[in-house]
Each structure stands twice: as structure tokens, then as C-alpha cells.
Motif scaffolding. Structure first.
Motif, PDB file in Angstrom:
ATOM      1  N   VAL A 101     -12.907 -17.877 -35.541  1.00 49.13           N
ATOM      2  CA  VAL A 101     -12.856 -16.469 -35.959  1.00 49.13           C
ATOM      3  C   VAL A 101     -13.655 -15.578 -35.031  1.00 49.13           C
ATOM      4  N   MET A 102     -13.055 -14.455 -34.651  1.00 49.75           N
ATOM      5  CA  MET A 102     -13.759 -13.429 -33.877  1.00 49.75           C
ATOM      6  C   MET A 102     -13.539 -12.076 -34.568  1.00 49.75           C
ATOM      7  N   ASN A 103     -13.648 -10.991 -33.838  1.00 52.41           N
ATOM      8  CA  ASN A 103     -13.542  -9.669 -34.457  1.00 52.41           C
ATOM      9  C   ASN A 103     -12.334  -8.880 -33.962  1.00 52.41           C
ATOM     10  N   SER A 104     -12.261  -8.687 -32.650  1.00 53.96           N
ATOM     11  CA  SER A 104     -11.167  -7.893 -32.087  1.00 53.96           C
ATOM     12  C   SER A 104     -10.103  -8.804 -31.484  1.00 53.96           C
ATOM     13  N   GLY A 105      -8.944  -8.224 -31.229  1.00 59.10           N
ATOM     14  CA  GLY A 105      -7.883  -8.968 -30.565  1.00 59.10           C
ATOM     15  C   GLY A 105      -8.295  -9.386 -29.162  1.00 59.10           C
ATOM     16  N   THR A 106      -8.962  -8.472 -28.470  1.00 55.78           N
ATOM     17  CA  THR A 106      -9.453  -8.777 -27.124  1.00 55.78           C
ATOM     18  C   THR A 106     -10.306 -10.040 -27.130  1.00 55.78           C
ATOM     19  N   GLU A 107     -11.214 -10.104 -28.072  1.00 53.67           N
ATOM     20  CA  GLU A 107     -12.093 -11.279 -28.149  1.00 53.67           C
ATOM     21  C   GLU A 107     -11.309 -12.549 -28.459  1.00 53.67           C
ATOM     22  N   ALA A 108     -10.278 -12.410 -29.289  1.00 51.87           N
ATOM     23  CA  ALA A 108      -9.462 -13.599 -29.597  1.00 51.87           C
ATOM     24  C   ALA A 108      -8.795 -14.105 -28.323  1.00 51.87           C
ATOM     25  N   VAL A 109      -8.269 -13.188 -27.505  1.00 48.50           N
ATOM     26  CA  VAL A 109      -7.601 -13.600 -26.271  1.00 48.50           C
ATOM     27  C   VAL A 109      -8.623 -14.180 -25.285  1.00 48.50           C
ATOM     28  N   GLU A 110      -9.777 -13.524 -25.151  1.00 48.43           N
ATOM     29  CA  GLU A 110     -10.847 -14.062 -24.298  1.00 48.43           C
ATOM     30  C   GLU A 110     -11.198 -15.490 -24.726  1.00 48.43           C
ATOM     31  N   THR A 111     -11.298 -15.671 -26.033  1.00 46.17           N
ATOM     32  CA  THR A 111     -11.647 -16.987 -26.580  1.00 46.17           C
ATOM     33  C   THR A 111     -10.552 -18.000 -26.251  1.00 46.17           C
ATOM     34  N   ALA A 112      -9.299 -17.570 -26.382  1.00 46.67           N
ATOM     35  CA  ALA A 112      -8.177 -18.461 -26.066  1.00 46.67           C
ATOM     36  C   ALA A 112      -8.230 -18.874 -24.594  1.00 46.67           C
ATOM     37  N   ILE A 113      -8.579 -17.934 -23.739  1.00 43.73           N
ATOM     38  CA  ILE A 113      -8.677 -18.237 -22.302  1.00 43.73           C
ATOM     39  C   ILE A 113      -9.799 -19.261 -22.049  1.00 43.73           C
ATOM     40  N   LYS A 114     -10.925 -19.054 -22.703  1.00 46.32           N
ATOM     41  CA  LYS A 114     -12.031 -20.003 -22.544  1.00 46.32           C
ATOM     42  C   LYS A 114     -11.622 -21.397 -23.032  1.00 46.32           C
ATOM     43  N   CYS A 115     -10.956 -21.429 -24.194  1.00 45.33           N
ATOM     44  CA  CYS A 115     -10.524 -22.727 -24.755  1.00 45.33           C
ATOM     45  C   CYS A 115      -9.543 -23.415 -23.811  1.00 45.33           C
ATOM     46  N   ALA A 116      -8.608 -22.643 -23.266  1.00 43.24           N
ATOM     47  CA  ALA A 116      -7.592 -23.236 -22.386  1.00 43.24           C
ATOM     48  C   ALA A 116      -8.252 -23.805 -21.130  1.00 43.24           C
ATOM     49  N   ARG A 117      -9.205 -23.057 -20.588  1.00 38.97           N
ATOM     50  CA  ARG A 117      -9.893 -23.561 -19.397  1.00 38.97           C
ATOM     51  C   ARG A 117     -10.673 -24.829 -19.722  1.00 38.97           C
ATOM     52  N   LYS A 118     -11.376 -24.817 -20.837  1.00 36.16           N
ATOM     53  CA  LYS A 118     -12.158 -26.008 -21.198  1.00 36.16           C
ATOM     54  C   LYS A 118     -11.245 -27.220 -21.348  1.00 36.16           C
ATOM     55  N   LEU A 273      -9.566 -27.107 -30.111  1.00 35.85           N
ATOM     56  CA  LEU A 273     -10.749 -26.452 -30.683  1.00 35.85           C
ATOM     57  C   LEU A 273     -11.915 -27.401 -30.921  1.00 35.85           C
ATOM     58  N   SER A 274     -11.657 -28.707 -30.899  1.00 33.49           N
ATOM     59  CA  SER A 274     -12.787 -29.628 -31.078  1.00 33.49           C
ATOM     60  C   SER A 274     -13.578 -29.787 -29.777  1.00 33.49           C
ATOM     61  N   LEU A 275     -13.085 -29.183 -28.686  1.00 33.47           N
ATOM     62  CA  LEU A 275     -13.812 -29.292 -27.412  1.00 33.47           C
ATOM     63  C   LEU A 275     -15.040 -28.390 -27.370  1.00 33.47           C
ATOM     64  N   LEU A 276     -15.039 -27.350 -28.214  1.00 28.88           N
ATOM     65  CA  LEU A 276     -16.177 -26.420 -28.215  1.00 28.88           C
ATOM     66  C   LEU A 276     -17.334 -27.020 -29.003  1.00 28.88           C
ATOM     67  N   LYS A 277     -18.484 -27.069 -28.353  1.00 28.11           N
ATOM     68  CA  LYS A 277     -19.667 -27.631 -29.001  1.00 28.11           C
ATOM     69  C   LYS A 277     -20.631 -26.502 -29.359  1.00 28.11           C
ATOM     70  N   PRO A 278     -21.579 -26.769 -30.276  1.00 31.08           N
ATOM     71  CA  PRO A 278     -22.496 -25.705 -30.722  1.00 31.08           C
ATOM     72  C   PRO A 278     -23.133 -24.969 -29.541  1.00 31.08           C
ATOM     73  N   GLY A 279     -23.108 -23.637 -29.645  1.00 38.37           N
ATOM     74  CA  GLY A 279     -23.726 -22.805 -28.622  1.00 38.37           C
ATOM     75  C   GLY A 279     -22.804 -22.418 -27.481  1.00 38.37           C
TER      76      GLY A 279
END
Ligand SMILES: *Cc1c(COP(=O)(O)O)cnc(C)c1O
Length: 401
Positions: A101-118, A273-279
Motif C-alpha cells: 500500500v502507498m498513497n498516490s498513483g505515482t508512488e504505486a508506479v515507482e514502487t512497481a518499478i522498484k519491485c520489477a528491478r529487484k 512482493l516477498s523480495l522486499l525485506k524490512p526497511g
């Protein structure tokens, strides 16, 4: 403050990054808006689809008021009694495995990009800092530096560089170009199922299915940005359902907050999504109980009140009638569900005079991409209200022609 005072004060004190129609709104209910003078308008923008449930929906408001008296922001340092139920409802509705969960659509897309790269580095085995994401020409995914960096809109990019590397762009709807752009370092293909801000551009039938096949064959994640198309707008919960496609990562936002509170989410598989670790990622306000309580009710009324089915039904009728508009100015009418657009022949000043005329006739719509007028009313619109809008649209068009 009188109307003109409000406008001049806004202009004096506010940044100039928007150019609104000069109507000062004071009240909203369902598909209707009223200005400070009491003039009534039918809202054909629905806050860029962030108000699919209609303005000030009473049940969502009740949840907002109730939750605001209980707990609003304990932070994600602790657990709260709202988050789990929100996850359950959103996963069930969208047939997803996991949520971030995030707040804005922009942040959701940024998050998706980070997840895809990871995922690219940890699962696909792409060499460090070599990950590439394929995007589409004419995209709109938000306004952050990374996102405008791969925008094809000169106005969105100008003087904001330097930008993040790792993106390449292909024509929207062109499966052959997508295929040719994929290389061993490609981690994701990111697209809107229908380009919203780009002017309601619908790709050729089968494009998303073909993209899914290519992504499967080449071990690339399919990332669909449904921040605007999602949650009923096109007559399905997600627009990807029209082609029977399931993305690896889907972003939603806008109407997830029912027009009351910003909330967005990344929906993805366990593997991603299980690739993201605390922090490794987070947001102070992301997933707070006020947001998730409001979002749950926003999703509930969407279902309970048949808004998705209504979008399909009214959209089909609305679009057919728009196609019958007798105006020499119209180049093309297109849409799916209640995501519709009238594209005008290019001319000086774009579609702005039409939007001004529509406003004078009681319909609020905004041009997008210069010559395109988007019509995307709240999904609660009735047949009578569609007819009301059409009558005004016909009159407004005949006046400008
Ligand atoms: C609006 C939109 C965004 C950005 O959402 P914000 O809440 O304005 O940050 C991202 N993607 C798409 C497809 C959008 O329509």
C-alpha cells in the motif's frame, strides 16, 4: 470571497502548474457539482477517475467519519486492526496474491518499478545496474523524476533532468516493436491497458494478450498501470480482464480512496512482493487505518451498488450516442465502459473552447492531450443523467461549431 477574488488570490499565491476552468466549486453529490453561485454541473471528469463512486458517497463518508474518531495514523511501526481486512478485500476483488500500500498513483508506479528491478536482479539474474524496463510512447504514469524521465511529453520533461536510466520506449499497441525491444536485461514491460492522459488511446485487440505471451516467453514481468482504468472505469474491475490477461504487477489508485483519501496499491505475486525485506521500501502514510478503512468501503460500494456493471451499460449507450454527434469538428469518438473521448480535428487552442462551451451548458469536462475531450463521469450515472449530459453536449457542440 467572491468568485473573481478566489481566482485572483489563487493565481497570486499558487504555483502555476494547473490551468483549471474558471468555475469555483463548492459542493458535490453523486455525478453533480455546484459552484459558489449555486449553478449545477454534471461532472464528466470524476477527478480523473478518482471519484468513480460519485462525489461525497454517503457510505464512504460514514466510514471516514467513524474511523477518524478511532485511529488514523499509528504508523507501520505497529500493527493496526484495519490493514488485514483491506488486504483480504482487495486481493479477493482483483484476484491478487499480495499487496503493497502507498498513497498516490505515482508512488504505486515507482514502487512497481522498484519491485520489477529487484525481481530482475534477484530472480532473473540480470547483472548489477543493467535492468531495463520497456515503456510505451505517449504514456502517463505520474510526475516523479524517474517517471517523467521516460515520458514522451516534452512539456512534462523539460528542464527536469537529469533522469534515471534503464527505460526504453516503444509505440503503444505495437507488439512487434515490443518483441524487438526485449533483451536479456529486460525485467519488465510497463503499460496502461488504455492510455488515459494520453487521450484515451485503446490498443488494438489482442495487444495485451500478445504482450503477456511475449513476457512469458522472454521471462519479463508484465506491469499494468490500472491507476486510471482500474476499479470499474472500463466496465470491468480491471481493464486487463477485457483480454483475459493477468499482469504480474498491477497498480491501482485514484478511486481506491473513493474520492475521500489518497491511497494506492501495488498488486503482485508472492514471488515479486516477498523480495522486499524490512526497511527496503515504505511510506509514513502508506496503509494507515483511515486510508484502508475508507478504501474497503470504496471497494464495497463499487460491488454492492453495481457500479462496474453500470459503467459497462451506461458506457455503451453514452458512447453510441456520442458517435452520433453531428459536428464537423469531431475526428473520432472512442471509449470503453465510461472511459470515453471525443477527439477533435487539430486547431489552434485545441479543445479548450469546447470545454468552455460545455461548462456554460452545465457539463464539466477537460481537454487532454490538446485536441481530446475526455468524458468519464462517476460510475453511478443513471440513464436519465446520461441523457441530460448528451442533450447539453449536443447543444454545446452546435454552439462552438
Ligand atoms: C493519474 C495516474 C497516475 C498518477 O497518479 P497520482 O495519484 O496523480 O500520482 C499514474 N498512472 C496513471 C495511469 C494515471 O492515470
Amino acid at each position: 470571497m467572491a468568485n473573481t477574488d478566489t481566482i485572483s488570490t489563487e493565481q497570486r499565491l499558487g504555483a502555476g502548474n494547473y490551468k483549471p476552468l474558471d468555475v469555483v466549486l463548492a459542493r458535490g453529490s453523486g455525478v453533480w457539482l455546484w459552484d459558489v453561485h449555486g449553478n449545477q454541473y454534471l461532472d464528466c471528469l470524476a477527478a480523473y477517475s478518482a471519484v468513480n463512486q460519485g462525489h461525497c458517497h454517503p457510505k464512504i463518508r460514514e466510514t471516514l467519519v467513524e474511523q477518524s474518531a478511532k485511529l488514523t495514523l499509528p504508523s507501520r511501526a505497529f500493527r493496526d486492526d484495519r490493514l488485514a481486512a483491506f488486504y483480504q478485500d482487495l486481493c479477493k476483488l482483483t484476484n491478487s496474491h499480495k499487496v503493497l500500500v502507498m498513497n498516490s498513483g505515482t508512488e504505486a508506479v515507482e514502487t512497481a518499478i522498484k519491485c520489477a528491478r529487484k525481481w530482475g536482479y534477484l530472480v532473473k539474474g540480470v547483472p548489477e545496474d543493467k535492468a531495463e524496463i520497456i515503456v510505451c510512447d505517449n504514456n502517463f504514469h505520474g510526475r516523479s523524476i524517474a517517471i517523467v524521465g521516460f515520458s514522451s511529453s516534452a512539456n512534462s520533461r523539460a528542464d527536469f533532468g537529469p533522469f534515471a536510466p534503464g527505460f526504453r520506449s516503444v509505440p503503444f499497441g505495437d507488439a512487434a516493436a515490443l518483441e524487438a525491444a526485449i533483451n536479456p536485461n529486460t525485467v519488465a514491460f510497463l503499460a496502461e491497458p488504455i492510455q488515459g492522459e494520453g487521450g484515451v488511446v485503446i490498443p488494438p485487440d489482442g495487444f495485451l494478450r500478445r504482450a503477456r505471451e511475449l513476457c512469458d516467453a522472454r521471462n519479463v514481468l508484465l506491469v499494468l498501470d490500472e491507476v486510471q482504468t482500474g476499479l470499474g472505469r472500463t466496465g470491468r474491475i480491471l481493464a486487463e480482464e477485457h483480454e483475459g490477461v493477468e499482469a504480474d504487477i498491477t497498480t491501482v489508485g485514484k478511486s481506491l480512496g473513493g474520492g475521500f483519501y489518497p491511497i494506492s496499491a501495488v498488486l503482485a505475486s508472492e514471488e515479486v512482493l516477498s523480495l522486499l525485506k524490512p526497511g527496503q521500501h515504505g511510506s509514513t502514510f502508506g496503509g494507515n487505518p483511515l486510508a484502508t478503512a475508507v478504501a474497503r468501503t470504496a471497494l464495497r460500494v463499487l460491488r454492492e451498488e453495481g457500479m462496474v456493471e453500470n459503467a459497462a451499460e451506461q458506457g455503451e449507450y453514452f458512447l453510441r450516442e456520442l458517435r452520433g454527434l453531428r459536428s464537423n469538428a469531431v475526428r473520432e469518438v472512442r471509449g470503453r465502459g465510461l472511459m470515453m473521448a471525443v477527439e477533435l480535428h487539430s486547431r489552434e487552442g485545441g479543445a479548450t473552447p469546447w470545454c468552455e462551451s460545455l461548462r456554460r451548458h452545465g457539463v464539466l469536462a477537460k481537454e487532454t492531450h490538446g485536441d481530446v475531450i475526455r468524458f468519464s463521469p462517476p460510475l453511478v450515472i443513471t440513464r436519465d443523467e446520461v441523457d441530460w449530459a448528451l442533450e447539453r453536449i449536443r447543444r454545446a457542440f452546435s454552439e462552438v461549431d
